[in-house]
Design a protein around this motif. Structure first.
Motif, PDB file in Angstrom:
ATOM      1  N   LYS A  88       0.788  -1.133   0.150  1.00 24.04           N
ATOM      2  CA  LYS A  88       0.045   0.103   0.023  1.00 24.04           C
ATOM      3  C   LYS A  88       0.976   1.395  -0.048  1.00 24.04           C
ATOM      4  O   LYS A  88       0.370   2.390  -0.422  1.00 24.04           O
ATOM      5  N   PHE A 134      -0.079  -6.186   2.253  1.00 20.88           N
ATOM      6  CA  PHE A 134      -0.351  -4.822   1.868  1.00 20.88           C
ATOM      7  C   PHE A 134       0.252  -3.874   2.818  1.00 20.88           C
ATOM      8  O   PHE A 134       0.594  -2.617   2.441  1.00 20.88           O
ATOM      9  N   TYR A 208      -4.703   0.561  -1.665  1.00 22.26           N
ATOM     10  CA  TYR A 208      -4.939  -0.875  -1.725  1.00 22.26           C
ATOM     11  C   TYR A 208      -5.274  -1.312  -3.124  1.00 22.26           C
ATOM     12  O   TYR A 208      -5.822  -2.335  -3.156  1.00 22.26           O
TER      13      TYR A 208
END
Length: 952
Positions: A88, A134, A208
């Protein structure tokens, strides 16, 4: 310095939330309650009242965050380094960089220039790996206490002294490895679904909006300087957390951490990308097709991140809706109406957001629209009514039990080090798990209902995955050229630059394995009991093992043992399938069935305070299966769907083709254990009860127990449950292995056409003359550690680390009671299938002729096998499995304690002799599952006969 220990009263109120969110264990002290004879479940409060993770936390001058938890149960330490960077945090054009660096940081640093798996094996590490998601990147290993200083030197070298070792050759190679990791995942049935979920639910520009594997185009376009800058920006000590958990105190840890990490300069601090929870403006529906056996309908909604109070309520709600064995969807769609073969519900929780899902897989022949309608009705009913108090309680108890079972492990994927590190990195508090517990402590059924109503009534994605020709966007990852040059001066240099020399520390004294003493006794009816004590957690594991396994199946009834075992756990003479599931949940008991090829086992993992009723439940499952006709048909449908799915999955396709060739069509080892659609369809209830009478009987049984309580306290429960069990009048079953040995097989390639496969799955094997019970099997196993047995073995290092054609290759002996085959499994990129198979054949041929085990390989392998022994048996589950293996292969109880001396006596000559006696490179049969149009011309160049088959 912070010194923290969570209070027992707080945990007694709230522990059940932990595993629902993190699935990560904590340490536990022994409760005062023992294995009493009570049949009532112990209270949730009494189960968790002694649980805590005391730790001390300090920070180095350069900003490194350090957490130390002391656990003296074994001479090992879990080492975890978490970097505050995940996918992310990647800017546009640099997707996949965090994951790429997870790979590069195993490829050597300035003072440890070899592969990091080499150094980890030299110190006897266990449970070692690295992962990227992430939100973070982490590295972990469990090492002997005497090797801790070496482990800290190693971790600090890749933190502070990596870039001089990142060459263009390594960069290109690891890009190739990552591409094959992507191909391997994409090649599985349904492998493209997650891309679609992210694409629909997450808007462009959101942190994301891409998966951690990233864009292959971004990786290919990255220059060496871009890659180096990424490292400089994200992997400094002030962007990392180090956790040490195990045989170490804070006072012992601090000077070592200061010594190795203190000199590393501060870097930038990554501020994790902020992100709102996105929301669709309207419902979206997608239909995808792939090589799946049945239609799956799943709803997806975006959900809150891990620090939101609603998360715990959603976790509990999802568990009750579709996660528990007795979930509402299971009871309605699978058990009662039998219109689905499986259901699911869960919440994938990330730092800033999550994804909530509820789904069902339609039973073949049932209209998926009917399943979808009932799915919607049950979800709506759940939102309208909310859960009952009993449902919440059962979900909590199952969560507590799962948590406590993991408490033995200090490191690994889910140990105590991970619990503390994840809380610190993702929530800013190592005690975050306790916050989650406190949330659950005050959670009411009404709050669960409100959270489900809030988040499941928002617009969402409905994704229907159905059988058919693959659909969905698939972009083939182009191969990275070996001579790729980004144009930077010196970028193609493969010379390592050492900016500061740091010599590795010597090992301190390393402890040898102290395997638990095994006590043998018998019940009044003659059943043998093997017992060992482990008291780190209040858990008792019991395995009731029968000399059966899938090898007990008649050739005309393949899959009988597997179908029968699954039905044992689906209802008894006194409890329905649903009642049995609820009883296990109330006790926090886990009963699993299986055992493999040679044994059929029923394994109980019980909270010791609930031991007596848990053993009673186990005995009911073992002794009193109902084989109810409705349950038979339900489980048969699930089994057949599983077989049909296996016939579409590359590894299973290959295994099903190779086993009958290697062992012989009529061998008990010729089947995978699940049977065929035809054989399972023909199994009757009489066949099932006949299997039970011939094989699942007291005169064919052994019991294995590992517990925190003395044997004397456990014997009454075992005696009450099994001591009066008498064998039936029918004769015990027998197995016939006459067709398995002394076989002559035509070496060839069997090409199975699986169109549109980005990878080919190569699976080769032959039957050896080795025997698992022979003392020389240890020589064969260690010889294979040089050829195919682990990451550093030649097959993997060649095709993965040198060529970059595969994500991983393994080979080795498959130990079975009556035969030992040698097999090699290699998923490789489709355009290199022929080249890869040629390399596999060459490596095997060279190994058993002119290039046997080297002195360096012998030294590394022997040291690793000896030093990792204490770490291998950290948990009671590992001890239980070892005891069962000793019985299966007729070994003494102290077998594992004798291995160190066996390893020390090994020589290059002894290992070479074992390999050459077992492996004939000219006798391999190679199964290749791939796109025949692309692959066949490559294979024709090898000079082997080719037998072409189509997928069934």
């Amino acid at each position: 310095m912070r010194i923290k220990a969570i209070s027992a009263s707080t945990l007694a109120m709230a522990l059940a939330a932990c595993a629902a969110q993190t699935n990560e264990p904590m340490s536990v002290s022994q409760p005062a309650q023992t294995a009493a004879a009570s049949t009532e479940p112990a209270s949730l409060e009494s189960l968790i009242s002694e649980v805590s993770i005391p730790y001390e936390q300090f920070e180095l001058a350069n900003g490194l965050d350090v957490i130390v938890h002391t656990d003296r149960k074994a001479p090992i330490v879990g080492v975890a380094v978490w970097y505050n960077v995940g996918s992310k945090d990647e800017p546009k054009g640099q997707t996949g960089f965090a994951h790429l660096f997870e790979h590069l940081m195993f490829n050597g640093s300035e003072n440890a220039q070899g592969d990091y798996f080499q150094y980890l094996q030299e110190m006897g590490a266990t449970d070692y790996n690295g992962t990227t998601n992430f939100d973070r990147t982490n590295y972990f290993q469990t090492v002997p206490t005497g090797a801790l200083e070496r482990a800290l030197w190693l971790e600090s070298d890749r933190m502070g002294y990596l870039l001089g070792a990142v060459t263009q050759e390594k960069l290109n190679n690891q890009r190739g490895v990552v591409q094959n990791e992507k191909r391997q995942g994409d090649n599985q049935p349904g492998g493209l679904v997650f891309y679609e979920i992210i694409d629909v639910l997450i808007p462009d520009g959101h942190p994301y909006d891409h998966t951690p594997i990233g864009s292959m185009a971004d990786l290919d376009a990255a220059s060496m300087e871009t890659v180096r800058n990424w490292f400089r920006d994200n992997y400094g000590p002030n962007n990392a957390t180090l956790v040490l958990a195990g045989d170490i105190s804070p006072a012992e840890a601090r000077p070592l951490v200061e010594k190795y990490f203190g000199p590393i300069a501060r870097g930038p601090v990554n501020e994790p990308a902020q992100a709102t929870v996105p929301e669709l403006t309207e419902d979206v529906r997608r239909v995808m097709r792939d090589q799946v056996a049945a239609t799956d309908i799943t709803r997806y909604w975006t959900a809150p991140g891990i620090t939101d109070r609603d998360l715990t309520a959603l976790q509990v709600g999802a568990q009750i809706l579709g996660g528990l064995s007795s979930s509402r969807l299971d009871n309605a769609l699978v058990r009662d109406e039998q219109i689905a073969v499986s259901v699911s519900a869960g919440n994938y929780a990330f730092q800033r957001m999550g994804i909530l899902s509820v789904g069902a897989t339609a039973k073949p022949g049932v209209d998926p629209a009917t399943v979808e309608q009932r799915l919607d009705e049950i979800v709506a009913e759940f939102i309208a009514e909310g859960p009952t108090e009993d449902e919440v309680r059962r979900a909590a108890t199952e969560t507590v039990a799962s948590t406590i079972r993991g408490l033995e492990q200090v490191g690994g994927f889910g140990g105590k080090a991970v619990t503390l590190a994840s809380g610190e990195v993702l929530a800013g508090d190592p005690d975050f798990y306790a916050t989650q517990l406190e949330t659950l402590a005050t959670l009411t059924p009404q709050e669960v209902q409100a959270a489900m109503a809030k988040w499941l009534t928002r617009p969402g994605l409905t994704l229907q995955l159905e059988p058919g020709e693959r659909s969905g966007e698939y972009v083939e990852a182009a191969s990275v050229a070996a001579d790729m040059d980004d144009g930077d001066t010196g970028s193609t240099s493969n010379t390592v630059t050492v900016t500061e020399r740091r010599d590795p520390p010597a090992f301190d004294e390393l402890a040898s394995l102290d395997f638990p003493d095994v006590t043998n006794t018998t019940l009044s009816n003659g059943i043998r009991v093997h017992y060992a004590q482990r008291d780190a957690v209040p858990v008792t594991r019991v395995a009731v093992s029968f000399d059966a396994g899938s090898a007990a199946d008649p050739a005309s009834k393949r899959g009988l043992e597997g179908l029968a075992l699954n039905l044992f756990d689906e209802g008894t003479l006194t409890k329905s399938s649903r009642e049995l599931a609820e009883a296990k949940e109330r006790l926090g008991a886990n009963i699993s069935v299986g055992g493999g090829v040679d044994r059929s086992s029923f394994t109980l993992s019980a909270l010791t305070p609930n031991l007596a009723p848990s053993v009673e439940l186990l005995a009911d499952v073992v002794r009193n299966p109902a084989f109810a006709p409705a349950e038979i048909e339900r489980v048969r449908a699930q089994t057949i769907t599983g077989i049909e799915q296996a016939m579409r999955t590359p590894s299973s396709i290959a295994q099903r083709a190779l086993l009958p060739i290697v062992y012989g069509e009529n061998s008990p080892y010729a089947d995978t254990g699940s049977g065929t659609v035809e054989s399972v369809s023909g199994i009757t209830r009489t066949d099932l009860t006949g299997f039970q009478q011939r094989w699942i009987r007291p005169d064919n049984a052994e019991i294995f127990v590992v517990s925190d309580r003395p044997l004397a306290e456990l014997t009454p429960a075992l005696e009450a449950a099994f001591g009066d069990w008498q064998a039936p009048a029918v004769a015990k079953g027998t197995k016939n292995f006459a067709s398995t040995s002394n076989r002559t097989v035509e070496p060839r390639v069997v090409l199975i056409n699986r169109p549109n496969s980005p990878q080919s799955y190569i699976y080769g094997g032959l039957l050896t003359e080795a025997r698992a019970q022979d003392a020389g099997i240890v020589d064969l196993l260690n010889a294979n550690n040089a050829l195919g047995g682990n990451f550093l073995a030649r097959l993997n290092m060649n095709l993965r680390e040198t060529k970059g054609w595969s994500y991983g290759v393994r080979g080795g002996p498959e130990l079975r009671e009556e035969a030992v085959a040698y097999t090699i499994a290699a998923p490789v990129q489709a355009d290199r299938t022929g080249d890869a198979l040629a390399e596999l054949r060459r490596e095997v041929g060279d190994f058993v002729s002119t290039r046997g085990v080297t002195e360096e390989e012998l030294t590394r392998i022997v040291a690793n096998e000896i030093l990792e022994l204490p770490g291998q048996f950290e948990t009671s589950g590992a001890v239980l499995a070892a005891m069962q293996n000793n019985a299966l292969y007729d070994r003494p109880a102290n077998y594992y304690e004798t291995l160190a001396d066996t390893y020390r006596a090994q020589t290059r000559e002894s290992l070479d002799a074992a390999a050459r006696a077992a492996i004939d490179p000219d006798q391999f049969v190679w199964v290749v599952v791939g796109d025949a149009e692309k692959v066949a011309p490559q294979l024709e160049q090898l000079g082997l006969p080719i037998e072409r088959r189509e997928m069934n």
